[in-house]
Design a protein around this motif. Structure first.
Motif: not given
Lengths: 332, 144
Positions: B73-75, B90-92, B96, B98-99
């Motif tokens: 997932g992208d950051t 942070h994405y998954n 979504e 995540m952080g």
């Protein structure tokens, strides 16, 4: 035989250290750990040995298993589910009958005192025949499997509090895991179904710190059950302004006002749905226009109508300290 | 501009936490300059409405650096228009979130190459060079 460390497994799977750090950062956030602890978390978790897990499904609808297995694939959380050695889960394992039971007993013997026991579903005490696995009653299997477990994670409201099987008139005499096992650390991750990320986070905490996280008085992890749905609900400001939907199709509902008068149990329900959300983070029930049913609380099925207001507005209006403090104070 | 950003939302969508958060960022930035002390603020642990989060991001704006990291997932890393103040999301793989963090530091740790990855890289580069040199030798032999 020592099971491999997470670091070794990640390397073998081609997962970079950076990806692992990202996982640790987001998990620390979920567990309410400071971000300064991420490096230590990564070191401890990376060196943790692959844990043996025995998962017992009892009187359940398989909703908990579905929620976990169909949650997100593949994602950061799946790192942990891929990492554990799931030695028994009769719903999803290839083996069946005596073969499956042999696998459970072999794992118990090989990892005596070290394996984790996961349980979903309640345990019928009225008649052992109500629910059996390979001819063994649920209560006997629970007692046998719990004896040498390091700890138990009760997944879902049925395992945590008896859930729907325990609802009046409780025809099977359903009880929670903690009603039977009293000499082991138990974490209840309630919810119908529970938030999958809460299970991952508890596993990470256990692998990292060798103990379960801080719990509330109902033995639920405070990081996820420390606040009510109401505490973090985006419709909360409407509650404070007494702007309520009175029916599911009135102007209030269309304007996204508070669902308190439509029976929302958010003010008395401790869970993290409002922040973690469901369906890949799309929404949670209130965001979809339906009141919270309070499914992570004991006896939620027997607390009157889902569509009847909890009580007068004044009782629930801004009560500082009603959240985490109410149930706080019991650690595993 | 700041006041406009902070006070533009209706009361219904305000927790009132944006201004204290901005002061915390200001204080952390001065600590970074004076003591080289880094700070991370976890936005998911703070009660902020969606509109307030948007206000915060609008206030911080975009500076000179934007980095995308692909790690399950992208950051996304964005240096805000205030040097030393970074937004990290942070994405998954389902996109979504995540952080979400505000880092007050010279460089967020996740962008740095990790020692464990570099060890593996060294072994990979040795192997790749070896393969390439074999390939070159084979081609030379064929030409001869």
């Amino acid at each position: 035989m020592a099971l491999p460390t997470l670091n070794k497994q990640l390397q073998a799977s081609g997962i970079s250290r950076r990806t692992f750090l990202k996982f640790c950062a987001t998990t620390a956030s979920l567990l309410a750990l400071p971000q300064s602890a991420v490096a230590d978390l990564a070191t401890a978790l990376g060196n943790a040995r692959r844990p043996s897990v025995i998962w017992l499904p009892f009187q359940e609808c398989t909703g908990c298993t579905e929620a976990i297995l169909r949650s997100h694939a593949p994602t950061l959380e799946s790192l942990i589910f891929d990492h554990i050695s799931l030695d028994y889960q009769h719903t999803i394992m290839a083996a069946a009958g005596e073969q499956a039971e042999d696998a459970r007993r072999a794992a118990m013997k090989a990892h005596k005192g070290q394996y984790l026991l996961l349980v979903d579903g309640s345990v019928p005490m009225g008649n052992p025949g109500y629910s059996t696995i390979s001819g063994m009653s649920n209560v006997d299997m629970l007692r046998e499997s719990a004896k040498d477990a390091a700890g138990i994670i009760a997944i879902g409201t049925c395992a945590s509090f008896g859930g729907i099987p325990k609802a009046n008139p409780n025809p099977t005499g359903a009880v929670a895991v903690s009603d039977i096992i009293t000499d082991k650390p138990i974490v209840n991750i309630s919810g119908c179904p529970p938030l999958p990320i809460a299970i991952t986070a508890v596993l990470v905490h256990y692998l990292t710190f060798k103990r379960f996280p801080d719990l509330d008085a109902l033995q639920r992890p405070l990081a996820f059950f420390g606040e009510t749905i109401h505490d973090r609900c985006y419709r909360r400001p409407f509650f404070e302004q007494r702007k309520f939907a009175k029916s599911f199709d009135d102007e209030g509902a269309k304007n996204g006002w508070c669902l308190f008068e439509l029976g929302c149990k958010g003010p008395e329900t401790f869970n993290a749905c409002a922040t973690v959300k469901w369906n890949q983070g799309t929404s949670f029930p209130i965001e979809s226009g339906h009141p919270c049913l309070g499914c992570s609380e004991p006896d939620f099925w027997d607390k009157g109508s889902f569509y009847q207001a909890l009580g007068p507005w004044e009782r629930y209006k801004s009560k500082p300290g009603k959240g985490a403090q109410k149930h706080a104070g019991k650690n595993s | 501009m700041t006041e406009e950003l902070i006070f533009m939302t209706s009361n219904a969508e305000k927790t009132g936490n944006v201004m204290p958060l901005l002061h915390q960022i200001r204080h952390a930035l001065s600590q970074l300059i004076e003591r080289q002390e880094q700070t991370t603020i976890d936005l998911r642990r703070l009660p902020l409405s969606a509109s307030e989060e948007a206000q915060l991001e609008a206030f911080l704006g975009h500076g000179e650096v934007k980095a995308d990291i692909q790690a399950l997932g992208d950051t996304v890393l964005i240096e805000s228009r205030y040097a030393g103040v970074w937004l990290e999301i942070h994405y998954n793989e389902d996109v979504e979130i995540m952080g979400k963090y505000v880092h007050i530091c010279t460089c967020p740790p996740i962008i740095k190459s990790q020692p464990e990855d570099m060890v593996l890289s060294l072994s990979n580069i040795v192997s790749d060079i070896h393969s390439l040199s074999h390939q070159s030798s084979d081609e030379t032999a064929k030409e001869d």
